[in-house]
Design a protein around this motif. Structure first.
Motif, PDB file in Angstrom:
ATOM      1  N   GLU A   1      -2.039   7.638  -4.110  1.00  0.00           N
ATOM      2  CA  GLU A   1      -3.289   7.260  -3.645  1.00  0.00           C
ATOM      3  C   GLU A   1      -4.385   7.003  -4.690  1.00  0.00           C
ATOM      4  OE1 GLU A   1      -6.871   9.280  -0.746  1.00  0.00           O
ATOM      5  OE2 GLU A   1      -5.055  10.422  -1.372  1.00  0.00           O
ATOM      6  N   SER A   2      -4.262   7.599  -5.696  1.00  0.00           N
ATOM      7  CA  SER A   2      -5.433   7.222  -6.749  1.00  0.00           C
ATOM      8  C   SER A   2      -4.973   6.285  -7.528  1.00  0.00           C
ATOM      9  CB  SER A   2      -5.213   8.729  -7.828  1.00  0.00           C
ATOM     10  OG  SER A   2      -3.877   8.951  -8.200  1.00  0.00           O
TER      11      SER A   2
ATOM     12  N   SER B   1      -8.870   8.849   3.165  1.00  0.00           N
ATOM     13  CA  SER B   1      -9.939   8.398   2.119  1.00  0.00           C
ATOM     14  C   SER B   1     -10.097   6.788   1.584  1.00  0.00           C
ATOM     15  CB  SER B   1      -9.802   9.265   0.930  1.00  0.00           C
ATOM     16  OG  SER B   1      -8.424   9.188   0.102  1.00  0.00           O
ATOM     17  N   THR B   2      -8.510   6.336   1.533  1.00  0.00           N
ATOM     18  CA  THR B   2      -8.486   4.884   1.055  1.00  0.00           C
ATOM     19  C   THR B   2      -9.160   3.980   2.356  1.00  0.00           C
ATOM     20  OG1 THR B   2      -6.694   5.389  -0.179  1.00  0.00           O
ATOM     21  CG2 THR B   2      -7.120   2.994   0.272  1.00  0.00           C
TER      22      THR B   2
ATOM     23  N   LYS C   1     -12.625   3.468   2.622  1.00  0.00           N
ATOM     24  CA  LYS C   1     -13.088   2.572   1.752  1.00  0.00           C
ATOM     25  C   LYS C   1     -12.958   1.034   1.900  1.00  0.00           C
ATOM     26  CE  LYS C   1     -13.279   5.552  -2.401  1.00  0.00           C
ATOM     27  NZ  LYS C   1     -12.954   5.475  -3.979  1.00  0.00           N
TER      28      LYS C   1
ATOM     29  N   THR D   1      -1.520   3.886   3.991  1.00  0.00           N
ATOM     30  CA  THR D   1      -2.651   4.362   3.331  1.00  0.00           C
ATOM     31  C   THR D   1      -3.312   5.696   3.629  1.00  0.00           C
ATOM     32  OG1 THR D   1      -3.869   2.958   4.878  1.00  0.00           O
ATOM     33  CG2 THR D   1      -3.395   2.005   2.806  1.00  0.00           C
TER      34      THR D   1
ATOM     35  N   GLU E   1      -6.002   3.351  -5.221  1.00  0.00           N
ATOM     36  CA  GLU E   1      -7.780   2.782  -5.201  1.00  0.00           C
ATOM     37  C   GLU E   1      -8.048   2.188  -6.252  1.00  0.00           C
ATOM     38  OE1 GLU E   1     -10.171   5.983  -4.084  1.00  0.00           O
ATOM     39  OE2 GLU E   1      -9.123   6.502  -2.077  1.00  0.00           O
TER      40      GLU E   1
ATOM     41  N   CYS F   1       0.968  -1.262  -0.007  1.00  0.00           N
ATOM     42  CA  CYS F   1      -0.073   0.128   0.100  1.00  0.00           C
ATOM     43  C   CYS F   1       0.805   1.307   0.053  1.00  0.00           C
ATOM     44  CB  CYS F   1      -0.881  -0.183   1.127  1.00  0.00           C
ATOM     45  SG  CYS F   1      -2.008  -1.502   1.182  1.00  0.00           S
TER      46      CYS F   1
END
Length: 456
Positions: free
Chosen positions: A209-210, A254-255, A258, A251, A213, A204
């Motif tokens: 980040e983008s 925002s991740t 999820k 991470t 995900e 991870c």
């Protein structure tokens, strides 16, 4: 599968549902009806079915949507599609998309029962086949590569891993970089009921980040620039198996939100998507950080930590299990020799003494890399001490003890000091330092940038 196969029957007409329910019950099946595609999708996700029998043309959620969802949950679940407007082309398309059979309304009772019986037989054979494979695997323990180590602290970890492996519990593996967290995760997978399924892993901390995900959850076409087609995420690709999330503490928030949804709801939402996809995986996570400290700093969600920390395993550093070093060295020398197509080499007494005295800050991974380095420089059958890396032969004093700026440094200060020490030991070679540290080079660059050093 029981003597009475369970059948989920989905149609938007109540009269057809009542007729099929009575017919199937009288012919030895255990039917459950759902009126409409939306109710059928909910019933599909909430139960365990041997067969799904669904109409195609329904408002909102169609039979094709049911077929797709069933395939995501269980690729071996037979789905029979019913329609009043069948064509050869639509029938071929349905079978190509995974339908067991495509039957045209109106149909005779005997025709439908024959198809259901064939589906039940196929389901039963596949279930028995999986069970037999599992029993063979459980008997043939020699196929499992048990992690190497005889130290009591390490054997205790393996015993706990063996206990939790047959369960579905989420496991969090803690320990310094290079202690073998992924090796233990694979070991748990091999001993689990999911060993027939895939073992997938991701670091991870190695991706922005983008992109992370998209890799984890997948994306839909057009969700971002370059998304030219739908992509299945690793959570879906690992269905029926185990998914290992390494460096979970790297991470972003925002991740983490999820990931929490996946653990709570057992479903994932692809990037740019509106419909969640069922997730059927066993999750094992790992980190070399003190997550409770990360929670206090606000960089890790406490609710995600509690979901992950159902069972925790702590892998001791190699310096705390010195008696295991000769065992590991012998195994690595043999493995490296096999990979190189050469006879296995052995350590000289002097070399064995050197590797036994070194502290191994990079743990098992650093030991393996040092031995590979030594083998390349050893033309004969014996690896001499002089072939070992200089940092192993002439270790420097530990700056974390002699140069501490304060009596009780923070975990971040210790991490920074260790990273800078490894970087200095590798003469500023960031790729080599990242390998010794057991982290991705991009993670090292981010940490150096955060430290605002001249090395960044």
């Amino acid at each position: 599968m029981s003597d009475r196969p369970s059948v989920l029957v989905i149609d938007d007409e109540s009269g057809i549902l009542d007729t099929l329910r009575i017919l199937l019950k009288n012919r030895g099946f255990e039917p459950k009806t759902a009126q409409g595609g939306k109710a059928g999708l909910a019933a599909l996700k909430s139960g365990r079915w041997d067969i799904v029998l669904t109409d195609i043309r329904m408002p909102g959620v169609s039979g094709n949507d049911i077929l797709e969802a069933a395939g995501a949950m269980d690729p071996e679940l037979p789905v029979i599609l019913m329609t009043a407007q069948a064509t050869l082309q639509s029938a071929i398309q349905a079978v190509n998309e995974g339908a067991f059979y495509y039957i045209q309304k109106p149909f005779s009772n005997d025709e439908l029962i024959t198809i259901l019986q064939r589906a039940a037989e196929q389901r039963s054979l596949k279930t028995e086949n999986k069970q037999l494979k599992r029993e063979i695997r459980q008997r043939d323990r020699s196929r499992w590569v048990e992690p190497i180590g005889g130290a009591k602290s390490f054997r205790d970890v393996l015993r706990l891993a063996q206990q939790v492996a047959p369960t579905e519990s989420t496991v969090l593996i803690l320990g310094e970089s290079g202690t073998g967290k992924e090796v233990v995760a694979r070991y748990i997978h091999e001993l689990s009921q999911r060993s027939d399924g895939p073992f997938l892993s991701i670091n991870c901390g190695a991706l922005p980040e983008s992109l992370l995900e998209s890799e984890l959850f997948g994306h839909v076409k057009g969700s971002f620039t370059g998304a030219e087609r739908n992509k299945e995420g690793l959570f879906m690709a690992a269905r029926t198996g185990t998914f290992f999330l390494d460096e979970i503490a790297e991470t972003q928030p925002s991740t983490q939100v999820k990931l929490l949804r996946v653990l709570q709801e057992r479903e994932a939402l692809p990037v740019g998507g509106t419909e969640p996809v069922p997730v059927d995986v066993r999750i094992i996570a790992a980190t070399n950080k003190d997550i409770e400290q990360e929670i206090k700093r606000g960089s890790f969600r406490s609710d995600l930590y509690y979901r992950l920390n159902v069972i925790s395993l702590y892998l001791p550093p190699l310096r705390d299990r010195p008696d295991d070093i000769p065992l590991l060295a012998e195994a690595f020398l043999r493995r490296i020799g096999e990979h190189r197509g050469e006879p296995s080499k052995r350590l000289s007494p002097e070399a064995l003494a050197v590797v036994g005295e070194y502290r191994w800050p990079g743990n098992v991974r650093e030991l393996e890399n040092a031995l590979e380095h030594a083998i390349v420089l050893s033309p004969g059958e014996t690896v001499e001490a002089a072939a070992l890396p200089e940092r192993v032969r002439t270790p420097k004093g530990d700056p974390l003890v002699s140069d501490r700026p304060v009596a009780n440094p923070t975990l971040e200060a210790i991490e920074r000091a260790y990273i800078m020490w490894v970087l200095q030991s590798e003469n500023g070679n960031k790729s080599r330092a990242a390998e010794v540290l057991g982290i991705d080079p991009s993670t090292l660059y981010r940490k150096l940038a955060r430290y605002d050093t001249d090395q960044a």
